[in-house]
Enzyme design. Structure first.
Site, PDB file in Angstrom:
ATOM      1  N   ALA A  30      39.653 -14.975  47.884  1.00  0.00           N
ATOM      2  CA  ALA A  30      39.282 -15.590  49.159  1.00  0.00           C
ATOM      3  C   ALA A  30      37.774 -15.531  49.383  1.00  0.00           C
ATOM      4  O   ALA A  30      37.144 -16.541  49.744  1.00  0.00           O
ATOM      5  CB  ALA A  30      40.020 -14.905  50.310  1.00  0.00           C
ATOM      6  N   GLU A  31      37.187 -14.359  49.170  1.00  0.00           N
ATOM      7  CA  GLU A  31      35.740 -14.249  49.382  1.00  0.00           C
ATOM      8  C   GLU A  31      34.969 -15.087  48.366  1.00  0.00           C
ATOM      9  O   GLU A  31      33.956 -15.697  48.701  1.00  0.00           O
ATOM     10  CB  GLU A  31      35.278 -12.792  49.324  1.00  0.00           C
ATOM     11  N   SER A  32      35.448 -15.150  47.147  1.00  0.00           N
ATOM     12  CA  SER A  32      34.768 -15.943  46.122  1.00  0.00           C
ATOM     13  C   SER A  32      34.742 -17.420  46.467  1.00  0.00           C
ATOM     14  O   SER A  32      33.694 -18.066  46.398  1.00  0.00           O
ATOM     15  CB  SER A  32      35.446 -15.742  44.763  1.00  0.00           C
TER      16      SER A  32
END
Length: 107
Positions: A30-32
């Site tokens: 998700a953060e990537s």
């Protein structure tokens, strides 16, 4: 236009000990995808982007196949951006709902 999608295979490398997708792997995905979206939708030549807060709710497990993370821009401020990242399986069922706040820092 205002979203980006990434796909990740669910294999043993991203499993918890009991053989399901690890929440940490989901959050990393998700953060990537939201971080890459920040670079796409902001002027990466003028700003550096950093994640400053992430939250996740895991609602369904998955053992194999693929998950898809769709990062959608909810707020595009000059300094702060708010991203919603829906992580779904191949049947478009919700696996996790994540939220990421990023900050744009002038280079």
């Amino acid at each position: 236009k205002n979203f980006l999608v990434a796909r990740m295979p669910v294999v043993s490398k991203v499993h918890q000990p009991d053989g399901i997708l690890h929440g940490g792997a989901t959050v990393a995905l998700a953060e990537s995808v939201a971080s890459v979206a920040s670079f796409v939708f902001l002027d990466a030549e003028k700003v550096s982007v950093r994640g400053i807060e992430i939250a996740a709710n895991h609602v369904k497990s998955i053992r194999e196949g693929y998950v898809y993370a769709t990062a959608s821009l909810l707020h595009k401020g000059r300094t702060l951006q708010l991203w919603e990242i829906r992580v779904t399986n191949e049947a478009d069922e919700l696996i996790s709902m994540c939220k990421l706040t990023t900050i744009a820092i002038a280079k």
